[in-house]
Design an enzyme around this catalytic site. Structure first.
Site, PDB file in Angstrom:
ATOM      1  NE  ARG A 110     -45.334   6.004 -11.402  1.00 14.85           N
ATOM      2  CZ  ARG A 110     -45.500   4.901 -11.989  1.00 14.85           C
ATOM      3  NH1 ARG A 110     -44.644   4.774 -13.060  1.00 14.85           N
ATOM      4  NH2 ARG A 110     -46.510   3.925 -11.831  1.00 14.85           N
ATOM      5  CG  HIS A 137     -48.021   0.982  -7.577  1.00 11.96           C
ATOM      6  ND1 HIS A 137     -48.821   2.115  -7.998  1.00 11.96           N
ATOM      7  CD2 HIS A 137     -47.496   0.501  -8.631  1.00 11.96           C
ATOM      8  CE1 HIS A 137     -48.818   2.313  -9.340  1.00 11.96           C
ATOM      9  NE2 HIS A 137     -48.307   1.305  -9.960  1.00 11.96           N
ATOM     10  CD  GLN A 140     -50.563  -2.657 -10.712  1.00 11.49           C
ATOM     11  OE1 GLN A 140     -50.286  -1.788 -11.575  1.00 11.49           O
ATOM     12  NE2 GLN A 140     -51.249  -3.494 -11.244  1.00 11.49           N
ATOM     13  CG  ASP A 232     -43.014  -5.212  -9.352  1.00 12.56           C
ATOM     14  OD1 ASP A 232     -42.769  -4.985 -10.700  1.00 12.56           O
ATOM     15  OD2 ASP A 232     -43.049  -4.525  -8.698  1.00 12.56           O
ATOM     16  CB  CYS A 272     -47.851  -4.046 -11.399  1.00 13.66           C
ATOM     17  SG  CYS A 272     -46.093  -4.219 -11.295  1.00 13.66           S
ATOM     18  NE  ARG A 300     -53.049   1.057 -11.984  1.00 13.20           N
ATOM     19  CZ  ARG A 300     -51.930   1.489 -11.983  1.00 13.20           C
ATOM     20  NH1 ARG A 300     -50.829   0.912 -12.434  1.00 13.20           N
ATOM     21  NH2 ARG A 300     -51.588   2.873 -11.661  1.00 13.20           N
TER      22      ARG A 300
HETATM   23  N1   CP Z   1     -48.100  -0.924 -13.386  1.00  7.41           N
HETATM   24  C1   CP Z   1     -47.615   0.430 -13.604  1.00  7.41           C
HETATM   25  O1   CP Z   1     -47.746   1.264 -12.758  1.00  7.41           O
HETATM   26  O2   CP Z   1     -46.946   0.765 -14.549  1.00  7.41           O
HETATM   27  P1   CP Z   1     -46.653   1.981 -15.025  1.00  7.41           P
HETATM   28  O3   CP Z   1     -45.134   2.081 -14.472  1.00  7.41           O
HETATM   29  O4   CP Z   1     -46.409   1.969 -16.643  1.00  7.41           O
HETATM   30  O5   CP Z   1     -47.344   3.101 -14.705  1.00  7.41           O
HETATM   31  N1  NVA Z   2     -41.836  -2.048  -8.503  1.00  9.39           N
HETATM   32  C1  NVA Z   2     -41.823  -1.405  -9.778  1.00  9.39           C
HETATM   33  C2  NVA Z   2     -43.256  -1.142 -10.152  1.00  9.39           C
HETATM   34  C3  NVA Z   2     -43.476  -0.629 -11.545  1.00  9.39           C
HETATM   35  C4  NVA Z   2     -44.990  -0.368 -11.854  1.00  9.39           C
HETATM   36  C5  NVA Z   2     -41.153  -0.069  -9.846  1.00  9.39           C
HETATM   37  O1  NVA Z   2     -41.249   0.613  -8.587  1.00  9.39           O
HETATM   38  O2  NVA Z   2     -40.475   0.284 -10.570  1.00  9.39           O
END
Ligand code: CP
Ligand code: NVA
Length: 313
Positions: A110, A137, A140, A232, A272, A300
């Protein structure tokens, strides 16, 4: 592992999943079948990846992604190691990739920049999986396809409306849902549209798979007749300093009961997570019986387990 377990897993040739299109539509469909088996009979897969190791490299916070990857790996017999913080602070990304590839069989990362994931993938001899970047993502989106199938059955011809920021989650849904036959409408405020390059590719994909993809600035038009309404956060990780400005610009895009009333009466509400109640969604909507946000979160685990099995079994 018995023969039936092995047969259930459609191995994909060596590949990194840096973004959504690195899984073909057919591979995503196979992954959904495998995730369903894994969800129903987890015990059958408990030794499938024994002896394998997965590195989790997290530059940004995470609850769902990190914990579900840890659990997914463990529940199929693999081990994980975790690094929190910049992927490459003391050395080039390419050196990090070459170190990790000597120790583990998969890198889950990430990152802020997509380029960090891409560079890890270019220099790694083991698959790299994007666990969210500023741009995509994909993990997701896999769980979301699975959740939609669980709730709606056949997806061809269904309509999903994404209302909010044209961000990483929107991008991944745009590249994934139309390839599964879902008609997708994305509604954003002006100035917050999805990236033109992603729109261009997603439109081509939608066309190839006979699905519709619409990008609009009208949230009401977007949700009209939708089977699911997805939103989101308005300020993603790394954009917290823009939160006040974004709150003003995104207000008309809040998913509340008035907006939900324009979708199908039984329309699902999707997010998400994490959610900012009172901003992109009201408490009433996220807590309503139509909300499937915790099913998405649960899935997930199952879809990532299926992904690890397909990449590493
Ligand atoms: N939806 C998601 O990716 O959650 P986190 O940021 O907690 O991993
Ligand atoms: N768009 C959000 C998604 C988190 C899972 C972010 O990138 O923070």
């Amino acid at each position: 592992m018995n023969k039936n377990t092995l047969k259930a897993i459609r191995r994909i040739p060596f590949r990194s999943i840096t973004y959504d299109l690195e899984l073909t539509a057919e591979e995503v469909a196979s992954l959904m079948d495998l995730a369903a088996k894994v969800k129903n009979e987890p015990v059958q897969f408990r030794d499938a990846l024994r002896g394998r190791n997965v590195a989790l490299m997290f530059e940004k916070p995470s609850l769902r992604t990190r914990l579900t990857f840890e659990l997914a790996a463990r529940q199929v017999g693999a081990e994980t190691v975790l690094s929190i913080g910049p992927v490459a602070e003391r050395e080039p990304v390419k050196d990090v990739a070459r170190n990790l590839a000597r120790w583990v069989q998969c890198i889950v990362a990430r990152t802020f920049e997509q380029e960090t994931i891409d560079e890890l993938a270019r220099n790694s001899e083991v698959p790299v999986v994007n666990a969210l970047s500023d741009l995509y993502h994909p993990c997701q989106a896999l769980a979301d396809v699975f959740t939609l199938k669980e709730k709606l059955g056949e997806l061809r011809g269904r309509k999903v409306a994404f209302v909010g920021d044209g961000n990483n989650v929107a991008h991944s849904l745009m590249l994934t849902l139309p390839r599964q036959g879902v008609n997708l409408t994305v509604a954003t405020p002006r100035g917050y549209e999805p990236k033109p390059r992603v729109v261009e590719i997603a439109l081509e994909m939608a066309d190839a798979y006979n699905a519709e993809l619409c990008i609009t600035h009208d949230p009401k038009e977007a949700v009209a007749g939708a089977d699911a309404v997805y939103t989101d956060v308005w300020a993603s990780m790394g954009q917290e300093h823009q939160r006040d400005k974004r709150r003003r610009h995104f207000q008309p895009f809040q998913v509340n009961s008035r907006l939900m009333a324009r979708a199908k009466p039984e329309a699902l509400f999707m997010h998400c997570l994490p959610a900012k109640r009172g901003e992109e969604v009201t408490d009433e909507v996220i807590e309503s019986p139509q909300s499937v946000v915790f099913d998405q979160a649960e899935n997930r685990l199952h879809t990532q387990k299926a992904l690890l099995l397909m990449l590493l079994a």
